[in-house]
Motif scaffolding. Structure first.
Motif, PDB file in Angstrom:
ATOM      1  N   ILE A  13       0.840  -1.202   0.000  1.00  0.00           N
ATOM      2  CA  ILE A  13       0.000   0.000   0.000  1.00  0.00           C
ATOM      3  C   ILE A  13       0.873   1.250   0.000  1.00  0.00           C
ATOM      4  CG2 ILE A  13      -1.690   1.342   1.324  1.00  0.00           C
ATOM      5  CD1 ILE A  13      -2.805  -1.354   2.324  1.00  0.00           C
ATOM      6  N   SER A  14       1.918   1.223   0.802  1.00  0.00           N
ATOM      7  CA  SER A  14       2.840   2.357   0.856  1.00  0.00           C
ATOM      8  C   SER A  14       3.508   2.585  -0.497  1.00  0.00           C
ATOM      9  CB  SER A  14       3.906   2.092   1.933  1.00  0.00           C
ATOM     10  OG  SER A  14       4.821   3.157   1.999  1.00  0.00           O
ATOM     11  N   VAL A  18       3.051   5.882  -2.963  1.00  0.00           N
ATOM     12  CA  VAL A  18       4.171   6.718  -3.412  1.00  0.00           C
ATOM     13  C   VAL A  18       4.159   6.856  -4.930  1.00  0.00           C
ATOM     14  CG1 VAL A  18       6.683   6.802  -3.660  1.00  0.00           C
ATOM     15  CG2 VAL A  18       5.679   6.273  -1.446  1.00  0.00           C
ATOM     16  N   ILE A  19       3.948   5.745  -5.619  1.00  0.00           N
ATOM     17  CA  ILE A  19       3.904   5.779  -7.088  1.00  0.00           C
ATOM     18  C   ILE A  19       2.739   6.634  -7.560  1.00  0.00           C
ATOM     19  CG2 ILE A  19       3.541   4.389  -9.167  1.00  0.00           C
ATOM     20  CD1 ILE A  19       4.993   2.085  -7.705  1.00  0.00           C
ATOM     21  N   ILE A 186      -7.241  16.373  -4.286  1.00  0.00           N
ATOM     22  CA  ILE A 186      -7.868  15.379  -3.407  1.00  0.00           C
ATOM     23  C   ILE A 186      -7.193  14.018  -3.595  1.00  0.00           C
ATOM     24  CG2 ILE A 186     -10.023  14.269  -2.749  1.00  0.00           C
ATOM     25  CD1 ILE A 186      -9.907  17.322  -2.255  1.00  0.00           C
ATOM     26  N   VAL A 187      -7.042  13.603  -4.849  1.00  0.00           N
ATOM     27  CA  VAL A 187      -6.410  12.315  -5.139  1.00  0.00           C
ATOM     28  C   VAL A 187      -4.974  12.298  -4.616  1.00  0.00           C
ATOM     29  CG1 VAL A 187      -5.706  10.716  -6.949  1.00  0.00           C
ATOM     30  CG2 VAL A 187      -7.876  11.945  -7.158  1.00  0.00           C
ATOM     31  N   GLY A 188      -4.251  13.394  -4.845  1.00  0.00           N
ATOM     32  CA  GLY A 188      -2.884  13.493  -4.343  1.00  0.00           C
ATOM     33  C   GLY A 188      -2.836  13.422  -2.826  1.00  0.00           C
ATOM     34  N   GLY A 189      -3.806  14.044  -2.177  1.00  0.00           N
ATOM     35  CA  GLY A 189      -3.892  13.997  -0.718  1.00  0.00           C
ATOM     36  C   GLY A 189      -4.140  12.591  -0.204  1.00  0.00           C
ATOM     37  N   TYR A 190      -5.013  11.859  -0.886  1.00  0.00           N
ATOM     38  CA  TYR A 190      -5.272  10.466  -0.500  1.00  0.00           C
ATOM     39  C   TYR A 190      -4.009   9.620  -0.629  1.00  0.00           C
ATOM     40  CZ  TYR A 190     -10.344  11.388  -0.661  1.00  0.00           C
ATOM     41  OH  TYR A 190     -11.612  11.856  -0.431  1.00  0.00           O
ATOM     42  N   PHE A 191      -3.294   9.796  -1.723  1.00  0.00           N
ATOM     43  CA  PHE A 191      -2.068   9.016  -1.935  1.00  0.00           C
ATOM     44  C   PHE A 191      -1.009   9.363  -0.890  1.00  0.00           C
ATOM     45  CE2 PHE A 191      -3.172   8.195  -6.592  1.00  0.00           C
ATOM     46  CZ  PHE A 191      -3.293   6.827  -6.410  1.00  0.00           C
ATOM     47  N   ALA A 192      -0.828  10.651  -0.628  1.00  0.00           N
ATOM     48  CA  ALA A 192       0.180  11.073   0.345  1.00  0.00           C
ATOM     49  C   ALA A 192      -0.147  10.538   1.733  1.00  0.00           C
ATOM     50  CB  ALA A 192       0.275  12.601   0.371  1.00  0.00           C
ATOM     51  N   SER A 193      -1.416  10.641   2.112  1.00  0.00           N
ATOM     52  CA  SER A 193      -1.822  10.156   3.424  1.00  0.00           C
ATOM     53  C   SER A 193      -1.804   8.631   3.480  1.00  0.00           C
ATOM     54  CB  SER A 193      -3.228  10.669   3.764  1.00  0.00           C
ATOM     55  OG  SER A 193      -3.482  10.593   5.148  1.00  0.00           O
ATOM     56  N   GLY A 194      -2.117   7.991   2.350  1.00  0.00           N
ATOM     57  CA  GLY A 194      -2.057   6.530   2.283  1.00  0.00           C
ATOM     58  C   GLY A 194      -0.644   6.028   2.520  1.00  0.00           C
ATOM     59  N   PHE A 195       0.324   6.749   1.968  1.00  0.00           N
ATOM     60  CA  PHE A 195       1.722   6.392   2.213  1.00  0.00           C
ATOM     61  C   PHE A 195       2.067   6.537   3.694  1.00  0.00           C
ATOM     62  CE2 PHE A 195       5.843   8.394   3.118  1.00  0.00           C
ATOM     63  CZ  PHE A 195       6.668   7.292   2.930  1.00  0.00           C
TER      64      PHE A 195
END
Length: 220
Positions: A13-14, A18-19, A186-195
């Motif tokens: 997931i991390s 990041v990707i 929003i999508v970028g925020g989800y990815f950053a927080s997901g990492f």
């Protein structure tokens, strides 16, 4: 799920996060994501009604820093006094606090201006990645992780995941609807927080495994 599966899942997931964030960042830098942003903004803001605007303002309020801090303090108290968690408190505080710090760093690095099309509320600061999206993903993601093992039924766990996903999605959509974020924010925020969330869980599970092994080795 055993510890190795936990660690592997968190790592995957991390890595995916990041990707994903890297791709979104490159598309924003090259201005190649304007079509996606404009189409989604048009679709979301095309639903505008006075009633829906109030609903979206409510979800934006729920995702605000003030409310996130209050909810976090309540949950920290619940984890400590009711569930008698100790180590989990550090994980929770690290996820929420770290997501806020990471958001500030990333906003400063990218310095993307907010959309100026049809705003229903006024707000300052940079746009990418969305702080609301990051804090929502961090808060409801860590809640789902920590409360999962305390729910024994499948229906209970399903409700936990659905509610968590709904809150994350609703808070993100509210920012697009109100005209203060691009969808890519929003999508970028989800990815950053997901990492950040998955990395924190990886460290948490790895430490718990090491501590468990030391304890049992010592006892034997």
């Amino acid at each position: 799920m055993n510890i190795k599966k936990y660690l592997f899942s968190a790592f995957i997931i991390s890595l995916v996060s990041v990707i994903g964030f890297g791709i979104i960042s490159l598309l924003i830098s090259d201005q190649k994501i304007r079509y996606f942003d404009s189409k989604v903004i048009t679709a979301v803001q095309g639903l505008e009604t006075p009633g829906l605007t109030e609903v979206m303002k409510f979800f934006t309020f729920i995702g605000s820093t003030k409310v996130v801090i209050i909810l976090s303090l309540v949950l920290l108290f619940f984890l400590y006094k009711v569930l008698h968690h100790r180590l989990e408190l550090i994980l929770f505080a690290s996820v929420i606090g770290g997501a806020g710090i990471l958001n500030g760093v990333l906003k400063h690095l990218f310095q993307r201006a907010r959309p100026n099309l049809h705003r229903l509320i006024e707000i300052g600061g940079f746009s990418f990645p969305s702080g609301h999206a990051m804090s929502a993903f961090a808060l409801y993601g860590v809640i789902a992780f920590l409360f999962w093992r305390h729910i024994s039924t499948r229906i209970g766990r399903t409700i936990l995941i659905i509610v968590s996903c709904f809150m994350i999605f609703a808070i993100g959509i509210s920012r697009i609807y109100l005209g203060v974020h691009y969808p890519s924010d929003i999508v970028g925020g989800y990815f950053a927080s997901g990492f950040w969330l998955s990395a924190a869980i990886w460290v948490f599970q790895f430490y718990k495994e090491k501590r468990y092994n030391r304890k049992h080795t010592h006892n034997n």
